[in-house]
Scaffold this motif. Structure first.
Motif, PDB file in Angstrom:
ATOM      1  N   ILE A 254      -7.693 -36.910 -52.512  1.00 42.88           N
ATOM      2  CA  ILE A 254      -9.071 -37.019 -52.394  1.00 42.88           C
ATOM      3  C   ILE A 254      -9.875 -36.269 -53.430  1.00 42.88           C
ATOM      4  O   ILE A 254      -9.373 -35.270 -53.773  1.00 42.88           O
ATOM      5  CB  ILE A 254      -9.427 -36.420 -50.854  1.00 42.88           C
ATOM      6  CG1 ILE A 254      -8.583 -37.138 -49.914  1.00 42.88           C
ATOM      7  CG2 ILE A 254     -10.959 -36.675 -50.669  1.00 42.88           C
ATOM      8  CD1 ILE A 254      -8.833 -36.584 -48.461  1.00 42.88           C
ATOM      9  N   LEU A 255     -10.683 -36.924 -53.959  1.00 43.03           N
ATOM     10  CA  LEU A 255     -11.495 -36.479 -55.160  1.00 43.03           C
ATOM     11  C   LEU A 255     -13.184 -36.605 -54.537  1.00 43.03           C
ATOM     12  O   LEU A 255     -13.392 -37.698 -54.182  1.00 43.03           O
ATOM     13  CB  LEU A 255     -11.192 -37.236 -56.526  1.00 43.03           C
ATOM     14  CG  LEU A 255      -9.812 -37.384 -56.918  1.00 43.03           C
ATOM     15  CD1 LEU A 255      -9.638 -37.985 -58.178  1.00 43.03           C
ATOM     16  CD2 LEU A 255      -9.087 -35.732 -56.930  1.00 43.03           C
ATOM     17  N   GLY A 256     -13.730 -35.437 -54.811  1.00 47.86           N
ATOM     18  CA  GLY A 256     -15.299 -35.549 -54.646  1.00 47.86           C
ATOM     19  C   GLY A 256     -15.676 -34.823 -53.414  1.00 47.86           C
ATOM     20  O   GLY A 256     -16.142 -33.576 -53.881  1.00 47.86           O
ATOM     21  N   ALA A 257     -15.492 -35.021 -52.377  1.00 47.09           N
ATOM     22  CA  ALA A 257     -15.896 -34.213 -50.996  1.00 47.09           C
ATOM     23  C   ALA A 257     -15.032 -34.066 -50.064  1.00 47.09           C
ATOM     24  O   ALA A 257     -14.020 -35.105 -49.809  1.00 47.09           O
ATOM     25  CB  ALA A 257     -17.390 -34.585 -50.716  1.00 47.09           C
ATOM     26  N   ALA A 258     -14.965 -33.255 -49.095  1.00 45.97           N
ATOM     27  CA  ALA A 258     -14.093 -33.177 -47.887  1.00 45.97           C
ATOM     28  C   ALA A 258     -14.144 -34.560 -47.190  1.00 45.97           C
ATOM     29  O   ALA A 258     -15.361 -34.972 -47.070  1.00 45.97           O
ATOM     30  CB  ALA A 258     -14.460 -31.925 -47.080  1.00 45.97           C
ATOM     31  N   LEU A 259     -13.018 -35.183 -46.704  1.00 43.55           N
ATOM     32  CA  LEU A 259     -13.221 -36.237 -45.778  1.00 43.55           C
ATOM     33  C   LEU A 259     -13.151 -35.758 -44.319  1.00 43.55           C
ATOM     34  O   LEU A 259     -12.151 -35.511 -43.902  1.00 43.55           O
ATOM     35  CB  LEU A 259     -12.186 -36.978 -46.387  1.00 43.55           C
ATOM     36  CG  LEU A 259     -11.886 -38.508 -45.706  1.00 43.55           C
ATOM     37  CD1 LEU A 259     -13.144 -39.349 -45.855  1.00 43.55           C
ATOM     38  CD2 LEU A 259     -10.790 -39.279 -46.158  1.00 43.55           C
TER      39      LEU A 259
END
Length: 485
Positions: free
Chosen positions: A360-365
């Protein structure tokens, strides 16, 4: 008929005492009115309470946490449907997952673009609108508006907090003055400063009905080291339209052939604007992407409450669901996320990661770990969607109420990243370029390769401040079709 009267009290203590007395008194008065003179008057109110009574009966049979539903006093059955549902849900675990919606909603015309309103760093009362997404086939797309552009003026007027809704949500044809974000060195402080520089003017047509295609962008990229990468933007898990029930599922199947034929070995799945949808669509996407040895094995297991345990079943990485598509045999890839990624996206990842190496890249899912089901009341025109089951992956895990951390957390509105806030699928766009860098082994950069900031520069957020985010759709709800969401 008897109506309660209200009075103004001298102090809070006095008011609290009277409120405690008032509540049971009101209930007694109501019940007295309904059953006065020994006559059962409840049938007179059946039409007003019928919908809430139906909601209550469905929830006490189907709701995953039905045992936590409190006793409801008769006066509650006169509440509006959404308000009544709030009286029943188990808020400890049900984080607004269960909902009720009217079947009579109609789609609204729109310009087909989303934006974030950000305060101008130079003039405190002015704002610029950063375009965050553009739908294909929309007035915005026809006018060549692109993600990453900034709207400076609308019909030659600067944007203020007061006139923003009239200018950007009026529905009329608009003249837009656009700009781009640049870093410029402040002559006094010697620090980098973000500046929006005017670039061009476009004319955008009036709002109209726009098809919200959940797969607006997909492409194949060859990375710097020769890796064939497939990129897909998937904005909501939706099977199709009212007239073409499997339209978007078939589009996914077509893409699987395109990627497989091109020899794609890594996939970048962009879920930054994904707001949820159908669990079966998540199952289809996972079946298309999964390693071939996973096909035919369990994707997810669904467990209902003890009254509905006969409904328990397993979802597979399903060759029958793949249908006209093809399994791409992807061993791993990257999921791009943001703070707006919600719903089934977390469940999709939860059930896929045990069989493939996805990061995962960007923000917590966030992960709900549950699914809702639609129950239709055709007489009153409402759809009740309570949480009905837990969703477990092949390892027997469910991460409901939690979230999966991003390998790299990225603030797309940081000082540097705003420069690379570009159209989705652009190789230089912030998160996509990061994914390509990881694939090529150039990200994260080695210590000696990291650029040294000039004296006085900082990696701070821009001086601008976000006012709000505006979307063409305020959270996607699946209408009809597949029940589990």
């Amino acid at each position: 008929e008897v109506f309660p009267t209200f009075a103004v009290y001298k102090d809070d203590k006095d008011m609290k005492i009277r409120n405690i007395l008032f509540t049971p008194t009101l209930f007694i008065v109501m019940m007295s009115a309904l059953f006065s003179c020994g006559v059962d008057r409840w049938p007179e109110y059946a039409a007003e309470t019928e919908l809430d009574t139906w909601i209550d009966s469905v929830m006490r049979q189907e709701y995953l946490w039905y045992e936590e539903i409190p006793t409801v006093t008769p006066n509650k059955y006169f509440l509006a449907p959404a308000q009544f549902l709030k009286e029943l849900i188990y808020t400890t675990l049900d984080k607004n997952y269960s909902y009720i919606d009217t079947l009579n909603k109609v789609e609204s015309p729109n310009y087909g673009f989303d934006y974030t309103l950000i305060k101008n760093s130079n003039v405190d009362t002015l704002y610029n609108a950063l375009v965050t997404n553009v739908l294909p086939g929309s007035p915005a797309a026809d006018a060549k508006l692109q993600r990453g552009e900034w709207i400076i003026k609308v019909d030659d007027k600067h944007i203020t907090k007061k006139n923003e809704t009239q200018l950007l949500q009026s529905g009329n044809a608009l003249k837009l003055t656009l700009g781009k974000y640049e870093l410029q060195k402040d002559s006094e402080t010697k620090k980098d400063k973000g500046v929006v520089v005017e670039t061009r003017t476009i004319n955008m047509g009036a709002e109209r009905m726009v098809e919200d295609d959940p797969i607006p962008v997909y492409r194949i990229i060859t990375s710097a080291t020769g890796v064939t990468v497939g990129y897909i933007v998937y904005n909501h898990f939706t099977a199709g339209t009212a007239t073409e029930k499997d339209k978007y599922n078939n589009k996914l199947r077509e893409i699987s052939h395109v990627f497989a034929s091109a020899g794609v070995t890594k996939v970048v799945l962009d879920l930054r604007y994904n707001t949820g949808g159908s669990l079966e669509c998540a199952q289809l996407l996972a079946s298309l992407l999964a390693p071939k040895e996973a096909v035919g094995h369990i994707f997810a297991e669904l467990k209902h409450n003890n009254k509905q345990s006969y409904k328990d079943f397993s979802l597979l990485f399903d060759p029958d669901l793949i249908g006209s598509g093809v399994n791409m045999n992807i061993e791993g890839g990257y999921i791009l996320t943001s703070s707006t990624t919600t719903g089934v996206a977390g469940t999709f990842y939860d059930c896929l990661y045990p069989v493939a190496n996805w990061e995962i890249l960007g923000a917590a899912l966030p992960s709900t770990g549950v699914a809702t089901e639609s129950f239709i009341n055709p007489k009153h025109g409402w759809s009740l969607n309570p949480v009905v089951c837990n969703v477990y992956n092949i390892a027997g895990e469910s991460h409901g109420g939690g979230s999966f951390p991003a390998k790299y957390t990225v603030d797309e509105t940081s000082l540097t990243n705003l420069v690379t806030f570009l159209p989705l699928g652009d190789k230089e766009e912030t998160l996509f370029s990061m994914a390509l860098g990881i694939i090529d082994g150039t990200y994260p950069p080695k210590e000696e390769e990291k650029p040294k900031p000039d004296e006085g520069t900082t990696e701070e957020k821009p001086e601008t401040r976000t006012l709000k985010h505006v979307y063409h759709s305020q959270g996607y709800r699946v209408k009809g079709g597949i029940k589990l969401k």
